[in-house]
Design a protein around this motif. Structure first.
Motif, mmCIF file in Angstrom:
data_model
loop_
_atom_site.group_PDB
_atom_site.id
_atom_site.type_symbol
_atom_site.label_atom_id
_atom_site.label_comp_id
_atom_site.label_asym_id
_atom_site.label_seq_id
_atom_site.Cartn_x
_atom_site.Cartn_y
_atom_site.Cartn_z
ATOM 1 N N LEU A 112 13.213 24.488 3.837
ATOM 2 C CA LEU A 112 13.921 23.420 4.821
ATOM 3 C C LEU A 112 14.408 22.512 3.798
ATOM 4 O O LEU A 112 14.866 21.661 3.910
ATOM 5 N N LEU A 113 13.255 21.662 3.193
ATOM 6 C CA LEU A 113 13.348 20.289 2.414
ATOM 7 C C LEU A 113 12.653 20.514 1.438
ATOM 8 O O LEU A 113 13.124 19.466 0.379
ATOM 9 N N THR A 114 12.772 21.743 0.533
ATOM 10 C CA THR A 114 13.153 21.377 -1.445
ATOM 11 C C THR A 114 14.295 22.536 -1.829
ATOM 12 O O THR A 114 14.547 22.569 -1.563
ATOM 13 N N THR A 115 13.877 22.635 -2.923
ATOM 14 C CA THR A 115 15.482 22.473 -3.329
ATOM 15 C C THR A 115 14.986 24.054 -3.520
ATOM 16 O O THR A 115 16.025 24.650 -4.813
ATOM 17 N N GLY A 116 13.805 25.418 -3.065
ATOM 18 C CA GLY A 116 14.017 26.239 -3.486
ATOM 19 C C GLY A 116 14.933 26.859 -3.145
ATOM 20 O O GLY A 116 15.605 28.135 -2.593
ATOM 21 N N THR A 117 15.751 26.730 -1.795
ATOM 22 C CA THR A 117 17.306 27.534 -0.785
ATOM 23 C C THR A 117 18.089 26.406 -1.575
ATOM 24 O O THR A 117 17.834 25.198 -1.768
ATOM 25 N N GLU A 118 19.117 26.594 -0.993
ATOM 26 C CA GLU A 118 19.962 25.288 -0.845
ATOM 27 C C GLU A 118 20.489 24.757 0.159
ATOM 28 O O GLU A 118 21.368 23.786 0.528
ATOM 29 N N VAL A 119 19.490 24.899 1.132
ATOM 30 C CA VAL A 119 19.388 24.273 2.298
ATOM 31 C C VAL A 119 19.548 22.306 2.463
ATOM 32 O O VAL A 119 20.885 22.150 2.815
ATOM 33 N N HIS A 120 19.380 21.710 1.581
ATOM 34 C CA HIS A 120 18.915 20.577 1.712
ATOM 35 C C HIS A 120 19.896 19.951 0.592
ATOM 36 O O HIS A 120 20.932 19.352 1.064
ATOM 37 N N HIS A 121 20.448 20.771 -0.590
ATOM 38 C CA HIS A 121 21.737 20.844 -0.823
ATOM 39 C C HIS A 121 22.615 20.607 0.106
ATOM 40 O O HIS A 121 23.669 20.001 -0.086
ATOM 41 N N ARG A 122 23.156 21.975 0.421
ATOM 42 C CA ARG A 122 24.352 21.694 1.587
ATOM 43 C C ARG A 122 24.468 20.983 2.528
ATOM 44 O O ARG A 122 25.634 20.171 2.900
ATOM 45 N N ALA A 123 23.215 20.434 3.104
ATOM 46 C CA ALA A 123 22.968 19.462 3.879
ATOM 47 C C ALA A 123 23.675 17.637 3.377
ATOM 48 O O ALA A 123 24.610 17.500 3.854
ATOM 49 N N VAL A 124 23.274 17.667 2.285
ATOM 50 C CA VAL A 124 23.942 16.259 1.862
ATOM 51 C C VAL A 124 25.391 16.252 1.747
ATOM 52 O O VAL A 124 26.081 15.738 2.087
ATOM 53 N N ASP A 125 26.096 17.613 1.113
ATOM 54 C CA ASP A 125 27.847 18.084 1.175
ATOM 55 C C ASP A 125 28.218 17.452 1.942
ATOM 56 O O ASP A 125 28.896 17.254 2.871
ATOM 57 N N ALA A 126 27.393 18.661 3.857
ATOM 58 C CA ALA A 126 28.337 18.221 4.688
ATOM 59 C C ALA A 126 27.928 16.301 5.754
ATOM 60 O O ALA A 126 28.903 16.168 6.115
ATOM 61 N N GLN A 127 26.478 16.274 4.773
ATOM 62 C CA GLN A 127 26.868 14.557 4.976
ATOM 63 C C GLN A 127 27.841 13.899 4.390
ATOM 64 O O GLN A 127 28.349 13.079 5.045
ATOM 65 N N LEU A 128 28.121 14.163 3.548
ATOM 66 C CA LEU A 128 29.499 13.685 2.494
ATOM 67 C C LEU A 128 31.311 14.224 3.590
ATOM 68 O O LEU A 128 31.530 13.185 3.775
ATOM 69 N N GLU A 129 30.421 15.467 3.934
ATOM 70 C CA GLU A 129 31.820 15.576 4.890
ATOM 71 C C GLU A 129 32.258 14.774 5.678
ATOM 72 O O GLU A 129 33.025 14.113 6.590
ATOM 73 N N ILE A 130 30.683 14.525 6.191
ATOM 74 C CA ILE A 130 30.540 13.852 7.545
ATOM 75 C C ILE A 130 31.386 12.017 7.311
ATOM 76 O O ILE A 130 32.263 11.829 8.490
ATOM 77 N N PHE A 131 30.177 11.736 6.896
ATOM 78 C CA PHE A 131 31.037 10.290 6.469
ATOM 79 C C PHE A 131 32.447 9.939 5.903
ATOM 80 O O PHE A 131 33.382 9.145 6.644
ATOM 81 N N ALA A 132 33.205 11.199 5.153
ATOM 82 C CA ALA A 132 34.500 11.040 5.222
ATOM 83 C C ALA A 132 35.398 11.334 7.229
ATOM 84 O O ALA A 132 36.125 10.713 6.870
ATOM 85 N N GLU A 133 35.090 12.125 7.306
ATOM 86 C CA GLU A 133 35.802 12.522 8.927
ATOM 87 C C GLU A 133 35.690 11.149 9.436
ATOM 88 O O GLU A 133 36.313 11.543 10.090
ATOM 89 N N SER A 134 34.208 10.723 9.286
ATOM 90 C CA SER A 134 34.394 8.998 9.772
ATOM 91 C C SER A 134 34.988 7.895 9.151
ATOM 92 O O SER A 134 34.824 7.050 9.996
ATOM 93 N N ARG A 135 35.711 8.465 7.982
ATOM 94 C CA ARG A 135 36.415 7.064 7.542
ATOM 95 C C ARG A 135 35.192 6.313 6.696
ATOM 96 O O ARG A 135 35.719 4.719 7.226
ATOM 97 N N VAL A 136 34.154 6.837 6.497
ATOM 98 C CA VAL A 136 33.098 5.849 5.990
ATOM 99 C C VAL A 136 33.550 6.022 4.544
ATOM 100 O O VAL A 136 33.124 7.051 3.885
ATOM 101 N N THR A 137 34.249 5.126 3.610
ATOM 102 C CA THR A 137 34.470 4.958 2.294
ATOM 103 C C THR A 137 33.325 4.795 1.154
ATOM 104 O O THR A 137 32.791 3.588 1.656
ATOM 105 N N GLY A 138 33.791 4.420 0.039
ATOM 106 C CA GLY A 138 33.345 3.594 -1.114
ATOM 107 C C GLY A 138 32.909 4.577 -2.296
ATOM 108 O O GLY A 138 33.727 5.513 -2.811
ATOM 109 N N ASP A 139 32.068 3.895 -3.117
ATOM 110 C CA ASP A 139 32.312 4.727 -4.848
ATOM 111 C C ASP A 139 31.939 6.079 -4.505
ATOM 112 O O ASP A 139 30.305 6.290 -3.771
ATOM 113 N N PRO A 140 32.408 6.953 -4.962
ATOM 114 C CA PRO A 140 31.632 8.947 -4.777
ATOM 115 C C PRO A 140 30.241 8.788 -5.342
ATOM 116 O O PRO A 140 29.255 9.465 -4.615
ATOM 117 N N ALA A 141 29.975 7.893 -6.030
ATOM 118 C CA ALA A 141 28.327 8.490 -6.418
ATOM 119 C C ALA A 141 27.600 7.710 -5.744
ATOM 120 O O ALA A 141 26.206 7.988 -5.821
#
Length: 183
Positions: A112-141
């Motif tokens: 769940l917490l290391t880069t040994g699997t894709e869970v954390h990376h996918r969670a970051v991508d999903a959080q970016l989706e939530i930001f976008a769906e919620s209209r939280v914007t800013g510099d992509p980086a």
């Protein structure tokens, strides 16, 4: 040598998820029998037990995120926080995960917490989706860095037993989560 049975990856994931929900873990030998394939075929398809657990946890987590996103209202930081609160409630209420963490804390941390699997990376991508769906914007980086930190803080809340601390209340983390949201 008899031909190897080929199994669809979606069937493998569904079978692994059902096995996990029933047993609160994944026993590769038992799962192979349930799927009517050899252990060698299961490992060849899954890569490793950790990788398969990661896929199962992500599939379940994605369902929770979709449900939380559907229930949350509003826009901006308030919606992001609402999605997070609902997600945290679902994860901390998941009895199979609680049992798995209690019985296999090192495996849970690794998956769940290391880069040994894709869970954390996918969670970051999903959080970016939530930001976008919620209209939280800013510099992509900048948003990606904020999403990374946001997810790490959420992991501290929802997986606190993996980290060796008692359950953390979402309300305690909320001010820090809000501080990570632009605007």
């Amino acid at each position: 040598m008899p031909p190897q049975r080929v199994i669809d990856p979606d069937v493998l994931l569904r079978g692994a998820a059902m096995h996990y929900l029933k047993h609160s873990t994944i026993d590769m030998e038992l799962l192979a029998g349930e799927l009517a394939i050899s252990r060698a075929t299961l490992y060849r398809m899954a890569g490793s037990r950790d990788a398969l657990l990661g896929e199962v946890f992500w599939a379940i987590g994605r369902i929770f995120l979709t449900e939380a996103s559907g229930e949350a209202t509003g826009t901006g930081p308030d919606r992001v926080i609402a999605v997070s609160r609902l997600f945290a409630e679902m994860v901390t209420g998941a009895q199979q995960l609680r049992r798995f963490v209690a019985e296999e804390p090192q495996t849970a941390a690794r998956v769940l917490l290391t880069t040994g699997t894709e869970v954390h990376h996918r969670a970051v991508d999903a959080q970016l989706e939530i930001f976008a769906e919620s209209r939280v914007t800013g510099d992509p980086a900048d948003l990606r860095q904020r999403a990374f930190l946001y997810v790490r803080l959420m992991e501290s809340v929802v997986y606190s037993p993996v980290l060796g601390v008692p359950e953390l209340d979402f309300a305690l983390a909320e001010p820090a989560l809000r501080a990570l949201l632009p605007g």
